[in-house]
Design a protein around this motif. Structure first.
Motif: not given
Length: 314
Positions: A186-191, A207-219
């Motif tokens: 369900a994660r939408t990955y950003g930069n 390594k920090i990857t943005q997560v957007k949408g309903k599931v937010s934060g970072v991976v």
């Protein structure tokens, strides 16, 4: 070809069933010996979510045959309902008065007014121990003034979109033992982002990857079984498995912010404990989708996600 077609139909059927379970509310008939805790463990939700969905108080006792609503998993709602009221509420959104009707719950009112439970709790300055009563006045969004997020795809739409892929792709997924897990991300990955070296993260040099949408934060990438450290002291509000996120720990600061550490392989704290900055909360697990050691990290303020990179450290 007939054999291939049968396999495709079977894959799509099970995908549809799985997505229906993941996204839709369901009901559960209480059996003798059941408790809210045991039911919450079965569905990998929090007890507070079950209470909110069924308007139950902390003293209510379940009865065999009683029908409970099992709400869809929403980690934002779980965080909001697991928190203690910080005395703050959202005040920059147009609202209107709403009077509670017989049989209604916080969960149902939020859903009928295109809100999350987190939103409803925040603007009414409530907490997870509140039980609403008939005639009680609540604030809800004036939806004529609110820009709502894009509607989530239905299970049928998801399956229809999947069916448009080539037969070769579908069969490859059907033959993969982990195929259903892999299509549920369900994660939408950003930069991929970089932060100043002074910014502390729950794991070292991720390594920090943005997560957007309903599931937010970072991976955050990590080493297998690496220690996950607390980056801001606070009270542990929830520990346990949460559907789609593995083992999770919610830590609430004295200012009401909640730091959600998810995707843990093991947990070393208990609810009610007060970990200080730098103490170990648990270890990194293997992500069921990427099959790599990593964790999701989210921070919430007033029930709303904020940029974890900008969240206070202590």
């Amino acid at each position: 070809m007939k054999k291939h077609t049968t396999r495709i139909i079977s894959f799509l059927f099970f995908s549809s069933a799985f997505y229906g379970f993941l996204f839709a509310d369901t009901t559960y008939n209480v059996e003798k010996g059941d408790t809210l805790y045991s039911i919450s463990r079965k569905y990998q939700l929090t007890v507070a979510e079950l209470r909110a969905a069924n308007n139950l108080s902390e003293t209510d006792v379940l009865k065999a045959g009683q029908k409970l609503i099992i709400p869809e998993a929403d980690i934002g709602n779980a965080v909001a309902l697991s928190s203690q009221n910080s005395g703050e509420s959202v005040s920059n959104i147009k609202t209107k008065d709403y009077f509670v009707q017989k049989g209604e719950t916080l969960y149902g009112i939020a859903k009928n007014n295109n809100m999350t439970v987190a939103d409803l709790i925040s603007i009414n300055n409530l907490d997870s121990s509140n039980v609403i009563k008939v005639g009680q006045k609540l604030k809800v969004y004036d939806n004529s003034k609110v820009v709502l997020p894009p509607k989530k795809s239905s299970a049928n739409e998801i399956v229809q979109n999947q069916s448009k892929t080539s037969e070769k792709q579908v069969l490859k997924q059907a033959n993969d033992n982990n195929s259903l897990e892999k299509v549920t991300d369900a994660r939408t990955y950003g930069n991929t982002i970089t932060t100043d070296s002074s910014v502390i993260w729950p794991v070292k040099n991720p390594k920090i990857t943005q997560v957007k949408g309903k599931v937010s934060g970072v991976v955050l990438s990590a080493k297998e079984n690496e220690d996950v450290i607390c980056i801001h002291e606070g009270t542990v509000m929830y520990v346990g498995a949460y559907r789609g996120f593995g083992q999770v720990v919610f830590v609430q600061t004295k200012t009401g912010m909640i730091y959600a550490y998810t995707g843990l392989g093991s947990v070393k704290v208990k609810k009610g404990e007060y970990p200080v900055s730098g103490s170990v909360l648990g270890t990194v697990g293997i992500d069921s989708i990427t099959e790599k050691p990593q964790m999701n990290f989210m921070v919430f303020q007033n029930g709303q996600p904020i940029d974890p990179a900008k969240a206070p450290r202590s």
